[in-house]
Design a protein around this motif. Structure first.
Motif, PDB file in Angstrom:
ATOM      1  N   ASN A   1      -7.756   8.213   9.788  1.00  0.00           N
ATOM      2  CA  ASN A   1      -7.075   7.101   9.063  1.00  0.00           C
ATOM      3  C   ASN A   1      -6.136   7.653   7.952  1.00  0.00           C
ATOM      4  OD1 ASN A   1      -8.379   5.190  10.546  1.00  0.00           O
ATOM      5  ND2 ASN A   1     -10.240   5.100   9.065  1.00  0.00           N
ATOM      6  N   PRO A   2      -4.986   7.211   7.738  1.00  0.00           N
ATOM      7  CA  PRO A   2      -4.015   7.579   6.755  1.00  0.00           C
ATOM      8  C   PRO A   2      -4.789   7.447   5.284  1.00  0.00           C
ATOM      9  CG  PRO A   2      -3.241   5.582   7.452  1.00  0.00           C
ATOM     10  CD  PRO A   2      -4.528   5.909   8.371  1.00  0.00           C
ATOM     11  N   MET A   3      -4.261   8.283   4.427  1.00  0.00           N
ATOM     12  CA  MET A   3      -4.892   8.285   2.901  1.00  0.00           C
ATOM     13  C   MET A   3      -4.026   7.067   2.255  1.00  0.00           C
ATOM     14  SD  MET A   3      -6.700   9.425   0.578  1.00  0.00           S
ATOM     15  CE  MET A   3      -6.765   8.305  -0.603  1.00  0.00           C
ATOM     16  N   GLU A   4      -4.696   5.960   1.884  1.00  0.00           N
ATOM     17  CA  GLU A   4      -4.143   4.772   1.275  1.00  0.00           C
ATOM     18  C   GLU A   4      -4.372   4.863  -0.104  1.00  0.00           C
ATOM     19  OE1 GLU A   4      -5.874   1.548   3.422  1.00  0.00           O
ATOM     20  OE2 GLU A   4      -4.825   2.030   5.479  1.00  0.00           O
ATOM     21  N   VAL A   5      -3.527   4.374  -0.841  1.00  0.00           N
ATOM     22  CA  VAL A   5      -3.474   4.228  -2.229  1.00  0.00           C
ATOM     23  C   VAL A   5      -2.942   2.678  -2.552  1.00  0.00           C
ATOM     24  CG1 VAL A   5      -2.716   4.727  -4.644  1.00  0.00           C
ATOM     25  CG2 VAL A   5      -3.383   6.595  -2.739  1.00  0.00           C
TER      26      VAL A   5
ATOM     27  N   THR B   1       0.848  -1.136  -0.054  1.00  0.00           N
ATOM     28  CA  THR B   1      -0.039  -0.126  -0.100  1.00  0.00           C
ATOM     29  C   THR B   1       1.031   1.197   0.053  1.00  0.00           C
ATOM     30  OG1 THR B   1      -1.654  -1.146   1.146  1.00  0.00           O
ATOM     31  CG2 THR B   1      -1.976   1.260   1.200  1.00  0.00           C
ATOM     32  N   PHE B   2       0.283   2.386  -0.724  1.00  0.00           N
ATOM     33  CA  PHE B   2       0.987   3.587  -0.653  1.00  0.00           C
ATOM     34  C   PHE B   2       0.337   4.663  -0.098  1.00  0.00           C
ATOM     35  CE2 PHE B   2       2.044   1.908  -4.897  1.00  0.00           C
ATOM     36  CZ  PHE B   2       3.485   1.936  -4.988  1.00  0.00           C
ATOM     37  N   TYR B   3       1.113   5.517   0.872  1.00  0.00           N
ATOM     38  CA  TYR B   3       0.462   6.398   1.763  1.00  0.00           C
ATOM     39  C   TYR B   3       0.922   7.815   1.231  1.00  0.00           C
ATOM     40  CZ  TYR B   3      -0.551   2.598   4.731  1.00  0.00           C
ATOM     41  OH  TYR B   3      -1.183   1.308   5.547  1.00  0.00           O
TER      42      TYR B   3
END
Length: 633
Positions: free
Chosen positions: A224-228, A174-176
């Protein structure tokens, strides 16, 4: 040298300054520079990535040095009012990426590539880099003049780069995205100091990854963190936000406002250790050269002039070749061309470093260092032509047209050809470091329109003067050189000659390479100038020492050897650059590798001409000095 002089220079030349004691401005504009990475030599402009952009994009005028370094400064949509805090504000409309849209897929893939290679933002407020400071081990604070786009947690669960600082970044593959920044701006108020207004003296930020539940009314107080996801299996929407706070701090003066950037750069002790080590080497070599000169000019000369010379035969080998020591060298044309170009580089380097020590070419004046170096090189064509022509005439050369053309075109042509090939790669990769065609034409115009004619002028006066008078006559028949020991043969002597000069500079070289390839700010021009002087002395003394030993062994081929002895330091520079590439950098990709070694070869060539010229003229002075006292019947 600390950056306390930088602010003083900024008062005179600061093209991005938004605050002044004479004119009060409440609008603060944040500028963005190119994005770069330690894992890739290819920088990219801010607009290449799908970030929020300024509707009325402004680009400050760029000087030649900024263009050559690939800096691309432009305005951003982040705009503030002085002393107006912002808690949470959306920068632009959400960036939405649809699963079936090819353009969206390409944009998101490019953004992921930037996060995977750890590309860094570089923001500027009031000409100051906006730094990201965070705590590291041992309670120390590290400040970086940039911050990452985002980070990646690999498929094996290993957090890469900035993902290690937040335990919430724990989802595999996962990218953040760092889509939120908390900006803190410090200012120095003039209310109690007799002047009106305020001056910005520091700018820091903290990047965060926040998944905003309500895109129209974002909340920046956590979440929550921004997940990509690495696999594009669902639509993605990214909201970019910011918060800004202003803080008064009258302890920071305008003249020293860059000092906060040096919090994480405690390199002074290392530099002093390096310089003390170099000074020990210089003192040792100075003692050796002084001893040789004393013996040469007193005891050896006295013994040489005595009737009984049999006892002094072994120690007087250098006197036996007085009739051949000034015999013109082979390839004298090429040697004279190298020396002319080396003289041009030496004068350019000396003046540039001296001005940098005074603070005129500090990091606050972006691109000033490169601009100064290029302009000086162009204007110093006359010394290059003069030195090359004078030495070529001394060597007995008669092809003066070829000499002046090679002096003006050979080495600059090699550098330009290498630079142009690297630029083609940058063009092909779409990098912001690619030099525009118009700038290349301007460089060629400076070269052929100013530098080449000045070289012809210098060569004219060089050929007009008589050849340099030698202290002894040259015999018609060359003397046979006796069998040489291993240490007095050409190659071992040349290889040994570059070790000591390189030992004096390799620590400073580490910081220079860090500045170029790891994108760290270089500010220690005082140390660099001191090391430059030490390098001059070391190259000169090491070459004189080895030259004396070779003459004592009755080997009179010293012309090329004196140039190559100190010039071989450039070979050690190349070896160190290779070691630095494999041990310090994480560069991946064929294009980045070719660019690294292509630009390194330019540095090596320039350094070869520079050090070789120093060694040659030191040895030339030494040989003329000792043979001027030899009595010949």
């Amino acid at each position: 040298m600390r950056l306390s002089t930088i602010g003083l220079v900024q008062l005179l030349n600061d093209n991005l300054t938004m605050s002044s004691c004479d004119e009060i401005k409440t609008d603060i504009q944040l500028f963005v520079n190119r994005l770069d990475s330690v894992e890739s030599v290819l920088p990219y402009e801010y607009d290449v990535f799908d970030f929020c952009k300024d509707d009325k994009e402004l680009r400050p005028s760029e000087n030649l040095g900024q263009v050559l370094f690939g800096e691309r400064i432009e305005s951003s949509p982040y705009k503030f009012k002085f002393k107006e805090d912002v808690k949470c504000s959306r920068v632009c409309l959400p960036k939405t990426y649809k699963q079936g849209n090819k353009d969206d897929i390409a944009k998101l893939d490019f953004l992921k590539m930037g996060m995977q290679l750890n590309y860094q933002h570089h923001w500027i407020i009031d000409n100051m880099p906006v730094t990201w400071c965070y705590d590291v081990e041992d309670g120390q604070k590290y400040c970086n003049p940039g911050f990452p786009i985002g980070c990646l947690v690999a498929g094996d669960g290993r957090a890469k780069d900035a993902c290690v600082i937040n335990s919430e970044f724990n989802k595999k593959n996962t990218f953040y995205v760092f889509n939120h920044v908390d900006i803190k701006i410090k200012y120095h108020s003039g209310e109690k100091e007799g002047w009106t207004g305020a001056r910005l003296v520091a700018a820091t930020l903290e990047p965060k990854s926040i998944k905003h539940a309500d895109e129209d009314h974002p909340n920046c107080d956590g979440g929550n963190p921004m997940e990509v996801p690495a696999d594009f299996n669902a639509d993605v929407s990214i909201v970019y936000t910011y918060a800004v706070t202003f803080e008064q701090d009258n302890t920071i003066k305008w003249a020293s406002r860059w000092d906060y950037i040096l919090v994480s750069m405690p390199h002074t002790n290392i530099q002093w250790f390096s310089i003390m080590n170099s000074l020990v080497i210089v003192l040792f070599l100075s003692g050796m050269v002084a001893m040789i000169m004393l013996r040469t000019l007193h005891k050896d000369i006295a013994r040489y002039n005595q009737v009984d010379q049999e006892d002094a035969q072994e120690e007087s080998g250098w006197k036996q070749v007085h009739g051949d020591v000034f015999r013109p060298p082979r390839k004298g044309m090429l040697l004279s061309v190298f020396l002319g170009q080396g003289t041009q580089i030496f004068i350019m380097t000396f003046i540039t470093l001296f001005l940098a020590c005074l603070g005129f070419l500090s990091p606050a004046n972006r691109g000033a260092l490169m601009t100064c170096a290029v302009v000086l090189w162009v204007l110093l064509g006359t010394p290059a032509g003069y030195v090359s022509a004078r030495l070529y005439k001394t060597f007995g050369g008669e092809k003066w047209k070829t000499n002046v053309l090679l002096t003006a075109l050979l080495c600059p042509g090699i550098v330009f050809a290498d630079f142009f090939l690297m630029n083609l790669i940058l063009w092909g990769e779409g990098s912001s470091a690619a030099i525009p065609f118009g700038t290349l034409v301007a460089i060629l115009a400076l070269w052929f329109g100013i530098s080449v004619p000045l070289t012809f002028v210098g060569a004219y006066f060089g050929f007009k003067k008589p050849a340099i008078e030698q202290p002894v006559r040259t015999n018609q028949i060359p003397r046979q050189i006796p069998e040489q020991s291993f240490f007095t043969k050409p190659i071992p002597g040349i290889v040994m000659g570059g070790i000591l000069p390189f030992g004096c500079i390799f620590i400073q070289l580490f910081f220079i390479l860090n500045s170029i390839w790891s994108h760290q700010m270089y500010y220690m021009f005082g140390f660099l100038f001191l090391v430059f002087i030490i390098l001059l002395i070391t190259c000169s003394e090491a070459t004189i020492l080895l030259c004396y030993f070779h003459l004592c062994a009755e080997d009179y081929h010293w012309w090329w050897r004196s140039f190559l002895t100190s010039g071989f330091t450039a070979v050690y520079l190349f070896i160190y650059a290779v070691h630095y590439f494999f041990s310090k950098l994480q560069i991946i990709g064929m294009a980045s590798t070719i660019l690294y070694f292509g630009y390194t070869m330019i540095m090596v060539l320039i350094f070869f001409l520079f050090t070789g010229t120093i060694g040659f003229f030191a040895c030339f002075w030494f040989v003329n000095k000792i043979y001027s006292v030899v009595k010949v019947d």
